[in-house]
Write an enzyme that holds these catalytic residues in place. Structure first.
Site, mmCIF file in Angstrom:
data_model
loop_
_atom_site.group_PDB
_atom_site.id
_atom_site.type_symbol
_atom_site.label_atom_id
_atom_site.label_comp_id
_atom_site.label_asym_id
_atom_site.label_seq_id
_atom_site.Cartn_x
_atom_site.Cartn_y
_atom_site.Cartn_z
ATOM 1 N N SER A 1 0.831 -1.207 0.000
ATOM 2 C CA SER A 1 0.000 0.000 0.000
ATOM 3 C C SER A 1 0.865 1.257 0.000
ATOM 4 C CB SER A 1 -0.915 -0.003 1.223
ATOM 5 O OG SER A 1 -0.149 -0.140 2.392
ATOM 6 N N ALA B 1 1.242 5.211 1.588
ATOM 7 C CA ALA B 1 0.929 5.851 2.868
ATOM 8 C C ALA B 1 -0.405 6.564 2.782
ATOM 9 C CB ALA B 1 2.004 6.867 3.218
ATOM 10 N N THR C 1 -1.785 7.727 6.279
ATOM 11 C CA THR C 1 -1.528 8.578 7.441
ATOM 12 C C THR C 1 -0.072 8.524 7.883
ATOM 13 O OG1 THR C 1 -2.112 6.789 8.931
ATOM 14 C CG2 THR C 1 -3.893 8.238 8.255
ATOM 15 N N SER C 2 0.743 7.700 7.267
ATOM 16 C CA SER C 2 2.145 7.563 7.677
ATOM 17 C C SER C 2 3.048 8.308 6.699
ATOM 18 C CB SER C 2 2.519 6.081 7.728
ATOM 19 O OG SER C 2 2.579 5.549 6.420
ATOM 20 N N ASP D 1 -10.589 -0.006 15.479
ATOM 21 C CA ASP D 1 -10.058 -1.313 15.128
ATOM 22 C C ASP D 1 -11.195 -2.314 15.047
ATOM 23 O OD1 ASP D 1 -7.540 -0.288 15.216
ATOM 24 O OD2 ASP D 1 -7.192 -0.874 17.299
ATOM 25 N N SER E 1 -9.484 -8.050 5.367
ATOM 26 C CA SER E 1 -8.687 -7.198 4.486
ATOM 27 C C SER E 1 -7.389 -7.889 4.090
ATOM 28 C CB SER E 1 -8.395 -5.877 5.204
ATOM 29 O OG SER E 1 -7.401 -5.148 4.526
#
Lengths: 506, 506
Positions: free
Chosen positions: A207, A209, A211-212, A269, A277
């Protein structure tokens, strides 16, 4: 009298040029005949058909002259789905109710759903027949442990069935996945190179980013193209045994791509949705044996051993049901891994490890070897206890480097990671011992410096908990492409120091 | 080095002219310096400050030249909250995390919230610090009976405390509310007129239609202005004892105004949120004695006697906790009430009842008298069993009509309901007996004909279940202002006949 119902009235299709992040939005004028006769108001769900393509979008109503009365403008997401020709015309009407509305309601009210209900629901997710509010309701209703093991499997099977599925023929296909990343924990390119160098198939999708400061796809992209489609990905894997491509482009689990858009901002979560997923993508990729890297720590995604136990049991149950061999590797989730944080800086760490450089980050290297070793031992016919040795040998011999470069070539050509135009050190304000590192603040500083949009941006630090530092010694180095971004990262770092330093026992 | 952090960079504020129905949206260019340095992407939540006003909005990113790099454009909802001057400038930055994020998460995960948590949550709702996705999560987590009686009271108290509260001094203040409307069930103007004519205070606020062909505020508006602010509402009530104004303008329960935007499209019933919505507005309006009209029927909001029992118990518990005297009146919820459906057509029915016309709809009249009677008996000092007589007397004497006209004058002046330009009958396709009426189809036909946007539009029918009809006899008459809308309503009606007609026993 003549019936001239507006469902037969077509509108000119234009591109609004507004990015609503995958949420399809249609813009129509308040006084448009179709709005008036259909009773459309702001936030109405509308079905837009252009030629033989259609989608369900949310309506935003334009009240000024930016749009004509005979026009429907599309957000980027809607435009990309419908792909209208020049001069295309659209019909816009009320959508049929989503077939899964009853199942969604039942789940919200606490019922258990069966496989058929999950299939209907996931089909509606993929066809954007559920609004963002309904998707948020589904995500909320699945929070924590609200899906039991059977439902988790039902959701996983449904997500597999609505996407493509790669077929590599008979034989073993390996894969790895990290549950909840740590800053700098970029083991994937190394593990893929080791595994492929040893002759196994490992068709890895990663994937970007959200939020990172960097996703594996962002880091890989500074070294080689990653936006491959499925035929291109297949060619790379058939030639080199492995690949590292951006999963968002191959869309192996299209339902997951939609749900992620809702899950990320809500951040509730859901063990069931997490398992669905991860495992749906692995099955879709054609994997047979999958190693799950599960960092455990108070600021990691999995916070305690009991949470890890519960998640592991759920993963094993569904993996068995869908025919995947699964290994789980618990690792330290308390501090960052490697030196660089940000696409290019992490890529440098990866290349140093692959090149056996003396200054290669030892923690990244040992983690990659341990994961590759565990994955090797998962494969049929491997002698127990030999995985780490085999992984280390192929890394030390630079066969893994050669394989990595070959994969890069196959994906479109290797390139050197870029170097940022500007750097600035942040110095220790006092002498002492590092007692804690705030991973979230480090990530935030790297993002403020421009990562991942500026691939060269981010930060570097080799310091770890327990290290001692002198007053004025650099704690970390910020890399940025513009003075503004550098200044902004430094200002944040001044107020939000990521390193806790104790003068006692220094 | 000089710190030039973008949180100090201001942007020109412009009006996007896009109606997103109360959801504040900000539009900024992808390459805007603030987007880049803050790391804003599509759907990021942003805090916008203009002068001393601020709000939290959702970002949509513009990728074409419709917006400048130094500009932030606001959706209608955001524009109306910030009310920027010409040449206003805004700062845009990351919002602080919502204080209620923990409480929201706890509720989603099934915890019980206390009064303090509901207060924090409702404050964040009102200040738009929660995204639509988070609001959808809250609505989902409150579905059905997920709030216990104590939580229902906690939510109600919180919703009261964040809004204004009207004070009418000592004494009795009456009010009524209908849980889940039936088409044409427009008793409120009649009940208010009767109650006020008898000398009681009844400061009534009503809603506009969202999904129905008319709300009470829409119907009242064809006879008098309803968009009064609180001082104007107070003057009307002090002069005439009663009013019928649009609640959306006085904003007595601002949290409810926000939640309704999410609840309506999701349509997950929540007994707790329903009770909090109704009772918070009544307390805010200064009411002391409230009658709840609760139509029960298979296609009504309350579908069975057991649901009605459960809802009634919850209403009584919270009413007692917040000091309201409550009466509950269960009524028939199986078919429409009155003849007209649509603002002006319903207003005609109301005026006929108040005027004692021979052709006034008997069901509407008797319902209004029954409700007014029950409300009168709820007031202190009323002799039991006299309410209906008193209500009927003041209606028959035309004192209620005089009071209604006086209230209209006080609200800004009485006006006659408009007459639609076009009408068309829909004839019975066969001879027989009406066995069922689909209220939803009737409502849909009235909306397609233009109600409530065109106040004169809608339909009329006096037929009820059990009536017999001849072949070719008009079942209902559609009223519309344009040929297109009339045609569209008729086309829908042709395919979706709202009357079930049986030839047996006709």
């Amino acid at each position: 009298m003549t019936v001239s119902a507006s469902s037969h009235t077509s509108l000119r299709v234009t591109r609004a040029g507004i990015d609503t992040y995958q949420q399809p939005i249609a813009y129509m004028h308040r006084d448009c005949e179709v709005c008036r006769s259909e009773g459309f108001v702001a936030m109405t769900r509308v079905r837009i058909q252009v030629g033989d393509r259609f989608l369900t979008a949310t309506l935003n109503v334009v009240v000024n002259e930016q749009i004509a009365l005979d026009e429907v403008a599309l957000s980027e997401a809607a435009w990309n789905i419908l792909e209208p020709d020049v001069d295309a015309r659209a019909t816009v009407r009320h959508p049929a109710p989503a077939a899964s509305a009853g199942a969604l309601r039942a789940k919200v009210f606490g019922a258990r759903l069966d496989d058929a209900q999950y299939l209907t629901l996931v089909e509606d997710v993929v066809e954007s027949r559920l609004s963002d509010l309904e998707l948020a309701a589904f995500v909320s209703a699945s929070a924590g442990e609200r899906l039991d093991h059977g439902e988790t499997t039902g959701l996983t099977r449904a997500m597999i069935s609505v996407g493509q599925r790669l077929d590599w023929g008979e034989g073993t296909v390996l894969d790895k996945h990290c549950v909840g990343g740590l800053p700098g924990n970029r083991t994937t390119p190394i593990v893929v190179a080791i595994i492929a160098a040893l002759g196994y198939l490992i068709p890895k999708t990663s994937s970007r980013a959200i939020t990172s400061p960097a996703g594996t796809a962002d880091t890989m992209e500074v070294m080689a193209p990653v936006s491959l489609d499925i035929p291109a990905m297949r060619r790379v894997v058939e030639r080199e045994g492995g690949c590292i491509v951006w999963g968002g482009n191959v869309r192996l689990s299209p339902a997951d791509d939609v749900l992620i858009r809702i899950q990320r901002p809500l951040d509730f979560d859901s063990d069931g949705q997490l398992v669905a997923s991860v495992l749906s993508k692995k099955v879709a990729a054609g994997s047979t044996h999958v190693l799950i890297d599960m960092p455990v720590g108070p600021t990691a995604k999995v916070r305690s051993d009991s949470s890890a136990d519960s998640l592991a049991a759920r993963l094993r149950h569904t993996a068995e049901a869908v025919g995947l061999q699964l290994g789980i590797y618990r690792s330290d989730g308390t501090q960052p891994v490697g030196v660089g944080i940000g696409p290019a800086l992490e890529a440098r760490d990866v290349l140093k490890v692959l090149n056996n450089d003396a200054d290669a980050p030892a923690d990244l290297k040992e983690r990659a070897i341990a994961l590759a070793g565990a994955l090797l031992e998962l494969a049929p016919g491997s002698a127990s206890g030999t995985g780490i040795q085999r992984a280390r040998a192929v890394l030390h011999s630079r066969q893994a480097l050669a394989k990595f470069l070959a994969i890069c070539e196959a994906q479109g050509g290797f390139r050197e990671p870029p170097q940022a135009a500007l750097t600035a050190d942040v110095a220790a304000p006092l002498e002492g011992r590092i007692t804690a590192i705030d991973n979230r603040r480090l990530a935030r500083i790297a993002k403020l410096a421009g990562a991942p949009t500026s691939p060269a941006a981010g930060l570097e630090t080799a310091l770890r908990v327990g290290n001692t530092v002198q007053h004025g010694q650099p704690l970390f180095t910020v890399h940025a492409q513009s003075r503004g971004e550098l200044a902004y990262a430094l200002e944040y770092a001044r107020i939000n120091q990521p390193f806790s330093i104790s003068t006692e026992g220094a």
